[in-house]
Design an enzyme around this catalytic site. Structure first.
Site, PDB file in Angstrom:
ATOM      1  N   HIS A 148       0.852  -1.191   0.000  1.00 52.45           N
ATOM      2  CA  HIS A 148       0.000   0.000   0.000  1.00 52.45           C
ATOM      3  C   HIS A 148       0.886   1.239   0.000  1.00 52.45           C
ATOM      4  O   HIS A 148       2.134   1.120  -0.081  1.00 52.45           O
ATOM      5  CB  HIS A 148      -0.954  -0.030   1.203  1.00 52.45           C
ATOM      6  CG  HIS A 148      -0.269  -0.288   2.518  1.00 52.45           C
ATOM      7  ND1 HIS A 148       0.708   0.538   3.026  1.00 52.45           N
ATOM      8  CD2 HIS A 148      -0.394  -1.297   3.411  1.00 52.45           C
ATOM      9  CE1 HIS A 148       1.127   0.066   4.185  1.00 52.45           C
ATOM     10  NE2 HIS A 148       0.491  -1.057   4.444  1.00 52.45           N
ATOM     11  N   GLY A 182       1.880   3.136   2.270  1.00 54.30           N
ATOM     12  CA  GLY A 182       2.901   3.140   3.331  1.00 54.30           C
ATOM     13  C   GLY A 182       4.169   2.442   2.850  1.00 54.30           C
ATOM     14  O   GLY A 182       5.281   2.977   2.971  1.00 54.30           O
ATOM     15  N   HIS A 183       3.992   1.241   2.266  1.00 50.49           N
ATOM     16  CA  HIS A 183       5.149   0.521   1.716  1.00 50.49           C
ATOM     17  C   HIS A 183       5.806   1.336   0.593  1.00 50.49           C
ATOM     18  O   HIS A 183       7.030   1.398   0.499  1.00 50.49           O
ATOM     19  CB  HIS A 183       4.724  -0.833   1.141  1.00 50.49           C
ATOM     20  CG  HIS A 183       4.112  -1.770   2.143  1.00 50.49           C
ATOM     21  ND1 HIS A 183       2.792  -2.157   2.100  1.00 50.49           N
ATOM     22  CD2 HIS A 183       4.642  -2.404   3.220  1.00 50.49           C
ATOM     23  CE1 HIS A 183       2.542  -2.998   3.085  1.00 50.49           C
ATOM     24  NE2 HIS A 183       3.645  -3.173   3.789  1.00 50.49           N
ATOM     25  N   GLN A 222       7.588   4.128  10.727  1.00 45.50           N
ATOM     26  CA  GLN A 222       7.308   4.607  12.082  1.00 45.50           C
ATOM     27  C   GLN A 222       5.975   4.054  12.605  1.00 45.50           C
ATOM     28  O   GLN A 222       5.737   4.014  13.800  1.00 45.50           O
ATOM     29  CB  GLN A 222       7.292   6.151  12.070  1.00 45.50           C
ATOM     30  CG  GLN A 222       6.926   6.816  13.384  1.00 45.50           C
ATOM     31  CD  GLN A 222       7.900   6.483  14.504  1.00 45.50           C
ATOM     32  OE1 GLN A 222       9.064   6.198  14.269  1.00 45.50           O
ATOM     33  NE2 GLN A 222       7.406   6.508  15.733  1.00 45.50           N
ATOM     34  N   ASP A 252       5.072   1.108  12.850  1.00 47.30           N
ATOM     35  CA  ASP A 252       5.421   0.021  13.769  1.00 47.30           C
ATOM     36  C   ASP A 252       6.601   0.493  14.623  1.00 47.30           C
ATOM     37  O   ASP A 252       7.741   0.027  14.467  1.00 47.30           O
ATOM     38  CB  ASP A 252       5.768  -1.225  12.962  1.00 47.30           C
ATOM     39  CG  ASP A 252       4.581  -1.686  12.124  1.00 47.30           C
ATOM     40  OD1 ASP A 252       3.813  -2.521  12.596  1.00 47.30           O
ATOM     41  OD2 ASP A 252       4.416  -1.167  10.997  1.00 47.30           O
ATOM     42  N   GLN A 261       8.717  -2.020  16.591  1.00 44.21           N
ATOM     43  CA  GLN A 261       9.513  -2.845  15.676  1.00 44.21           C
ATOM     44  C   GLN A 261      10.766  -2.083  15.222  1.00 44.21           C
ATOM     45  O   GLN A 261      11.876  -2.633  15.227  1.00 44.21           O
ATOM     46  CB  GLN A 261       8.659  -3.217  14.464  1.00 44.21           C
ATOM     47  CG  GLN A 261       9.417  -3.826  13.321  1.00 44.21           C
ATOM     48  CD  GLN A 261       8.493  -4.339  12.237  1.00 44.21           C
ATOM     49  OE1 GLN A 261       7.907  -5.409  12.372  1.00 44.21           O
ATOM     50  NE2 GLN A 261       8.337  -3.579  11.172  1.00 44.21           N
ATOM     51  N   SER A 315      -2.673   0.442   6.458  1.00 41.37           N
ATOM     52  CA  SER A 315      -2.196  -0.865   6.924  1.00 41.37           C
ATOM     53  C   SER A 315      -2.796  -1.959   6.049  1.00 41.37           C
ATOM     54  O   SER A 315      -3.952  -1.841   5.604  1.00 41.37           O
ATOM     55  CB  SER A 315      -2.630  -1.079   8.378  1.00 41.37           C
ATOM     56  OG  SER A 315      -2.490  -2.448   8.735  1.00 41.37           O
ATOM     57  N   SER A 316      -2.022  -3.021   5.835  1.00 39.44           N
ATOM     58  CA  SER A 316      -2.567  -4.174   5.090  1.00 39.44           C
ATOM     59  C   SER A 316      -3.796  -4.721   5.821  1.00 39.44           C
ATOM     60  O   SER A 316      -4.701  -5.275   5.203  1.00 39.44           O
ATOM     61  CB  SER A 316      -1.517  -5.273   4.972  1.00 39.44           C
ATOM     62  OG  SER A 316      -0.312  -4.744   4.445  1.00 39.44           O
TER      63      SER A 316
HETATM   64  P1  AMP Z   1       4.353  -4.998   6.874  1.00 38.13           P
HETATM   65  O1  AMP Z   1       4.202  -5.430   5.450  1.00 38.13           O
HETATM   66  O2  AMP Z   1       3.069  -4.617   7.519  1.00 38.13           O
HETATM   67  O3  AMP Z   1       5.213  -5.923   7.680  1.00 38.13           O
HETATM   68  O4  AMP Z   1       5.170  -3.632   6.820  1.00 38.13           O
HETATM   69  C1  AMP Z   1       6.406  -3.540   6.144  1.00 38.13           C
HETATM   70  C2  AMP Z   1       7.017  -2.204   6.475  1.00 38.13           C
HETATM   71  O5  AMP Z   1       6.156  -1.148   6.061  1.00 38.13           O
HETATM   72  C3  AMP Z   1       7.245  -2.014   7.982  1.00 38.13           C
HETATM   73  O6  AMP Z   1       8.504  -1.387   8.189  1.00 38.13           O
HETATM   74  C4  AMP Z   1       6.125  -1.100   8.372  1.00 38.13           C
HETATM   75  O7  AMP Z   1       6.422  -0.280   9.491  1.00 38.13           O
HETATM   76  C5  AMP Z   1       5.969  -0.250   7.124  1.00 38.13           C
HETATM   77  N1  AMP Z   1       4.634   0.350   7.093  1.00 38.13           N
HETATM   78  C6  AMP Z   1       3.448  -0.287   7.218  1.00 38.13           C
HETATM   79  N2  AMP Z   1       2.431   0.611   7.198  1.00 38.13           N
HETATM   80  C7  AMP Z   1       3.006   1.845   7.069  1.00 38.13           C
HETATM   81  C8  AMP Z   1       2.493   3.163   7.003  1.00 38.13           C
HETATM   82  N3  AMP Z   1       1.187   3.416   7.064  1.00 38.13           N
HETATM   83  N4  AMP Z   1       3.384   4.180   6.869  1.00 38.13           N
HETATM   84  C9  AMP Z   1       4.725   3.939   6.814  1.00 38.13           C
HETATM   85  N5  AMP Z   1       5.256   2.705   6.868  1.00 38.13           N
HETATM   86  C10 AMP Z   1       4.418   1.668   6.994  1.00 38.13           C
END
Ligand code: AMP
Length: 283
Positions: free
Chosen positions: A34, A36-37, A148, A150, A153, A185-186
């Site tokens: 998405h 964010g990624h 940020q 997470d 994490q 978020s996913s």
């Molecule tokens: P995930 O696929 O949910 O494990 O996330 C992969 C990376 O994308 C992690 O470093 C998350 O913190 C980051 N991430 C997820 N959602 C967002 C967001 N809304 N804004 C910025 N980074 C994000």
């Protein structure tokens, strides 16, 4: 853009790029990509010459009863997003590639993994730090990008890299939000339209908290009570935690001072959602 499913392919492609003097960036993800990624990928494309995105739903960071099976896997759409964003290599291993045998070696970070999400998800961060170590060993990036959103994490991974002298830099990128303020978020895919509207209340409660602290409130208990009250305006929202912690040590604070992280985890329907804000305060 290349797509690799095996560790050997990744090592060979990254090795070749490195041989051409390229700076290598890694964006670790679980897919269902998405905006964010994409913001992390854009940061990597800006800073690096060869960008790797890993797409792997890491089973060891899911506890019993969590959403491992349900986690969305729109792989073709993910590849399109990566290609458009200028990614050089997608690493999409099968679980057997990453965990060919029962895993006996784990990387753990003490203390920082105990509060906040660590309470409700006791094995989560062990899975995250272990898979990040594997990905860092496989790809060998100069820089890895985290969000940020997470916050815990990012803090845990940074500490692991520092304490274990891992030869890479960790960059943490700001949280990307929907127009309503809801952190992208996913797991937002699990929400109905109505729940998605209600979930915007998470960000509203954090913004109210920011105003409260900026107006001079220092007592964490009063700040937490205010955030909880605001969250509870949505009756279907189940609060897992609201905490005010030191942004570096993640230890709970009685009185806000220095760099402060206000972090929230809630459940709405099938989704567990987290969000946070960081504030520089006096003291
Ligand atoms: P995930 O696929 O949910 O494990 O996330 C992969 C990376 O994308 C992690 O470093 C998350 O913190 C980051 N991430 C997820 N959602 C967002 C967001 N809304 N804004 C910025 N980074 C994000």
């Amino acid at each position: 853009m290349e797509v690799a499913e095996t560790i050997a392919q990744v090592r060979s492609l990254v090795g070749a790029a490195r041989g051409r003097g390229k700076k290598v960036g890694l964006v670790p993800t679980m897919g269902a990509l998405h905006t964010g990624h994409v913001s992390l990928i854009e940061a990597a494309v800006n800073d690096c010459d060869f960008v790797v995105v890993s797409i792997f739903v890491n089973p060891t960071q899911f506890g019993p009863g969590e959403d491992l099976e349900a986690y969305p896997k729109p792989f073709e759409a993910d590849l399109e997003i990566c290609a458009k964003a200028g990614v050089d290599l997608v690493f999409a291993p099968a679980p057997e590639q990453m965990y060919p045998a029962q895993n006996l070696a784990w990387v753990t970070v003490e203390r920082l993994t105990e509060p906040l999400c660590g309470r409700g998800r006791p094995i989560h961060f062990r899975g995250v730090t272990t898979v990040c170590t594997k990905l860092f060993n496989i790809v060998g990036p100069d820089v890895a990008y985290f969000g940020q959103k997470d916050a815990q994490q990012a803090t845990v991974v940074k500490r692991m890299v520092a304490d274990l002298n891992m030869p890479l830099e960790i960059v943490v990128c700001p949280t990307v939000r929907e127009p309503s303020g809801l952190a992208v978020s996913s797991r937002n895919q699990y929400l109905s339209d109505r729940q998605r509207e209600e979930a915007a209340n998470i960000h509203k409660s954090l913004e109210e908290c920011r105003r409260l602290i900026e107006a001079g409130e220092t007592q964490a208990a009063r700040i937490i009570a205010k955030v909880r009250a605001k969250l509870q305006e949505v009756p279907s929202m189940e609060i897992e935690y609201v905490d005010v912690v030191d942004a570096e040590t993640l230890e709970s604070l009685e009185k806000v001072s220095g760099r402060v992280l206000v972090a929230v985890a809630v459940r709405i329907g099938a989704a567990r959602l987290i969000d946070n804000i960081v504030l520089e305060t006096g003291g």
